[in-house]
Design an enzyme around this catalytic site. Structure first.
Site, PDB file in Angstrom:
ATOM      1  N   ASP A  33       0.844  -1.197   0.000  1.00 15.64           N
ATOM      2  CA  ASP A  33       0.000   0.000   0.000  1.00 15.64           C
ATOM      3  C   ASP A  33       0.884   1.254   0.000  1.00 15.64           C
ATOM      4  O   ASP A  33       0.746   2.125  -0.856  1.00 15.64           O
ATOM      5  CB  ASP A  33      -0.918  -0.001   1.231  1.00 15.64           C
ATOM      6  CG  ASP A  33      -1.700  -1.302   1.337  1.00 15.64           C
ATOM      7  OD1 ASP A  33      -2.600  -1.515   0.529  1.00 15.64           O
ATOM      8  OD2 ASP A  33      -1.358  -2.129   2.218  1.00 15.64           O
ATOM      9  N   GLN A 243      13.350   1.627  -1.702  1.00 19.92           N
ATOM     10  CA  GLN A 243      12.577   1.414  -2.929  1.00 19.92           C
ATOM     11  C   GLN A 243      13.273   1.997  -4.159  1.00 19.92           C
ATOM     12  O   GLN A 243      13.171   1.468  -5.260  1.00 19.92           O
ATOM     13  CB  GLN A 243      11.177   2.025  -2.779  1.00 19.92           C
ATOM     14  CG  GLN A 243      10.222   1.570  -3.853  1.00 19.92           C
ATOM     15  CD  GLN A 243       8.928   2.346  -3.843  1.00 19.92           C
ATOM     16  OE1 GLN A 243       8.890   3.562  -3.969  1.00 19.92           O
ATOM     17  NE2 GLN A 243       7.820   1.631  -3.693  1.00 19.92           N
ATOM     18  N   GLU A 261       1.641  -6.247  -5.345  1.00 23.44           N
ATOM     19  CA  GLU A 261       1.346  -5.419  -6.523  1.00 23.44           C
ATOM     20  C   GLU A 261       2.591  -4.739  -7.074  1.00 23.44           C
ATOM     21  O   GLU A 261       2.920  -4.856  -8.251  1.00 23.44           O
ATOM     22  CB  GLU A 261       0.288  -4.371  -6.152  1.00 23.44           C
ATOM     23  CG  GLU A 261      -0.019  -3.419  -7.294  1.00 23.44           C
ATOM     24  CD  GLU A 261      -1.299  -2.637  -7.117  1.00 23.44           C
ATOM     25  OE1 GLU A 261      -2.266  -3.159  -6.531  1.00 23.44           O
ATOM     26  OE2 GLU A 261      -1.350  -1.478  -7.576  1.00 23.44           O
TER      27      GLU A 261
END
Ligand code: TRH
Length: 370
Positions: A33, A243, A261
């Site tokens: 998320d 990231q 995802e």
């Protein structure tokens, strides 16, 4: 003037031309998320000049993917983005554009403040990525608020021109390349594992360990595995990377096991053979979602490779510990490596998600501007 995304890219002396954005994120679990939100926030800020506030309810999960985040600070700035800790008493003047990620429901007083604005914010619900056919029909649909004079729009990421598209930064071809240092480890043909703990990694490892495999089975674990792996397999737990370095990490591997995802999508941009460990749901909807993606991904594969890939993908997501289910897949890895490059090329023909989002906002704004 045409409504193109470029209309919203401010010149360096005209920062106010870009819209402001409040992006709301609740962490349901894990890192996907916040992972999707952080990636999108960075792209809209860096590439389109949007003034972004990211309001997130779990800064510890955030820190896992962005180590410079201080979990105890209610307000901080990172990479040009204002990061605010979610509170139900947020006293903010709403931005021009409001995105709630995954129907996370912004605080009631914030929504009231939205409705009090003379020019209402453009309100978007960013949905989960899916390859399913319904996406094209739902993407872009408006949904009026029950009590307030506000309209929320569904923005559904997907793999078609009619969907919301896929997050893809402008410099993607650069970041996905391994650095000179990584060339050495590429030669050792390692497997990257970022899966849910119940993944049948041992069965896959046994298939890879077979004589016909083109890989020497060395597994780097970015996530824990519940069952023990065979002793013949070299296993190394690896620490998380920020990231911003995730693409470069993936580029080192010959086979990617990814999940959720965001890592699922990054594996596709990395154009490597992959297995998707999809987020499981009790009603089995995840298998429908998996098959919908396989239907798209397998286009152009020869029939035996498609059979092998579908069999392994399904077995992997049904926790099937029979290593025979993965043998054909392992044997076809060289073909799958070629296919992954072809698939990425196909996806690159479409506009990315942020470009579609900016265009959507331009068009939504038109009546008020004109
Ligand atoms: O962590 P995930 O399983 O996340 C999610 C959530 O569970 C969510 O609730 C669910 O709905 C969704 O999956 C489908 O997997 P995902 O999406 O791949 O997110 C992981 C993020 O962590 C992604 O942005 C990549 C990042 N990451 C790093 O930055 N560094 C790392 O070293 C690793 C392994 C991952």
């Amino acid at each position: 003037m045409q409504n193109t995304p470029q209309n919203f890219v401010p010149r360096s002396d005209d920062a106010q031309a870009a819209p402001s954005l409040d992006l709301f994120c609740r962490v349901v679990d894990n890192y996907g998320d916040i992972g999707v939100c952080w990636r999108l926030a960075r792209q809209l800020s860096a590439e389109f000049g949007w003034r972004v506030r990211l309001i997130a309810d779990d800064l510890r999960a955030f820190q896992w993917i962005a180590p410079d985040i201080a979990p105890s600070l209610p307000e901080q700035r990172l990479a040009g983005i204002d990061v605010l800790l979610w509170s139900d008493n947020l006293n903010l003047q709403p931005a021009d554009v409001v995105i709630e990620a995954f129907a996370c429901d912004p605080p009631a007083n914030y929504v009231r403040a939205m409705s009090n604005k003379a020019i209402k914010p453009i309100w978007i619900n960013l949905e989960y990525l899916s390859a399913e056919a319904w996406v094209d029909g739902v993407h872009g649909l408006p949904s009026p608020h029950r009590q307030l004079p506000l309209l929320k729009h569904f923005f559904v990421p997907g793999f078609t021109e009619q969907s919301g598209g896929l997050i893809r930064e402008r410099d993607i071809s650069v970041v996905a390349q391994p650095s000179a240092d990584d060339t050495v480890s590429t030669a050792t043909q390692r497997v990257f594992v970022f899966a849910y703990p119940h993944a049948p990694i041992a069965a896959l490892a046994r298939a890879l360990d077979g004589e016909s495999s083109s890989l020497s089975p060395q597994f780097d674990l970015a996530s824990p595995v519940a069952a023990a792996l065979p002793e013949s397999i070299q296993v190394k737990p690896i620490s998380p990377v920020p990231q911003t370095k995730f693409d470069a990490l993936l580029a080192r591997y010959a086979l990617l096991i990814v999940r959720g995802e965001d890592s699922f999508l990054r594996a596709q941009w990395a154009s490597k053979p992959m297995l998707w460990h999809i987020y499981p749901t009790d009603d089995g909807a995840h298998i429908v979602k998996l098959n919908a993606w396989l239907d798209r991904y397998c286009v152009g594969m020869d029939a035996p490779t498609e059979r092998a890939y579908r069999r392994a993908s399904l077995a992997f997501n049904q926790s099937d510990a029979d290593s025979a289910k993965y043998v054909d897949f392992v044997q076809r890895l060289p073909v799958l490596a070629q296919h992954a490059i072809h698939w990425r090329r196909t996806l690159l023909l479409q506009d990315d998600l942020a470009t579609r989002l900016v265009r959507f906002v331009c068009l939504a704004e038109k009546p008020k501007i004109g």
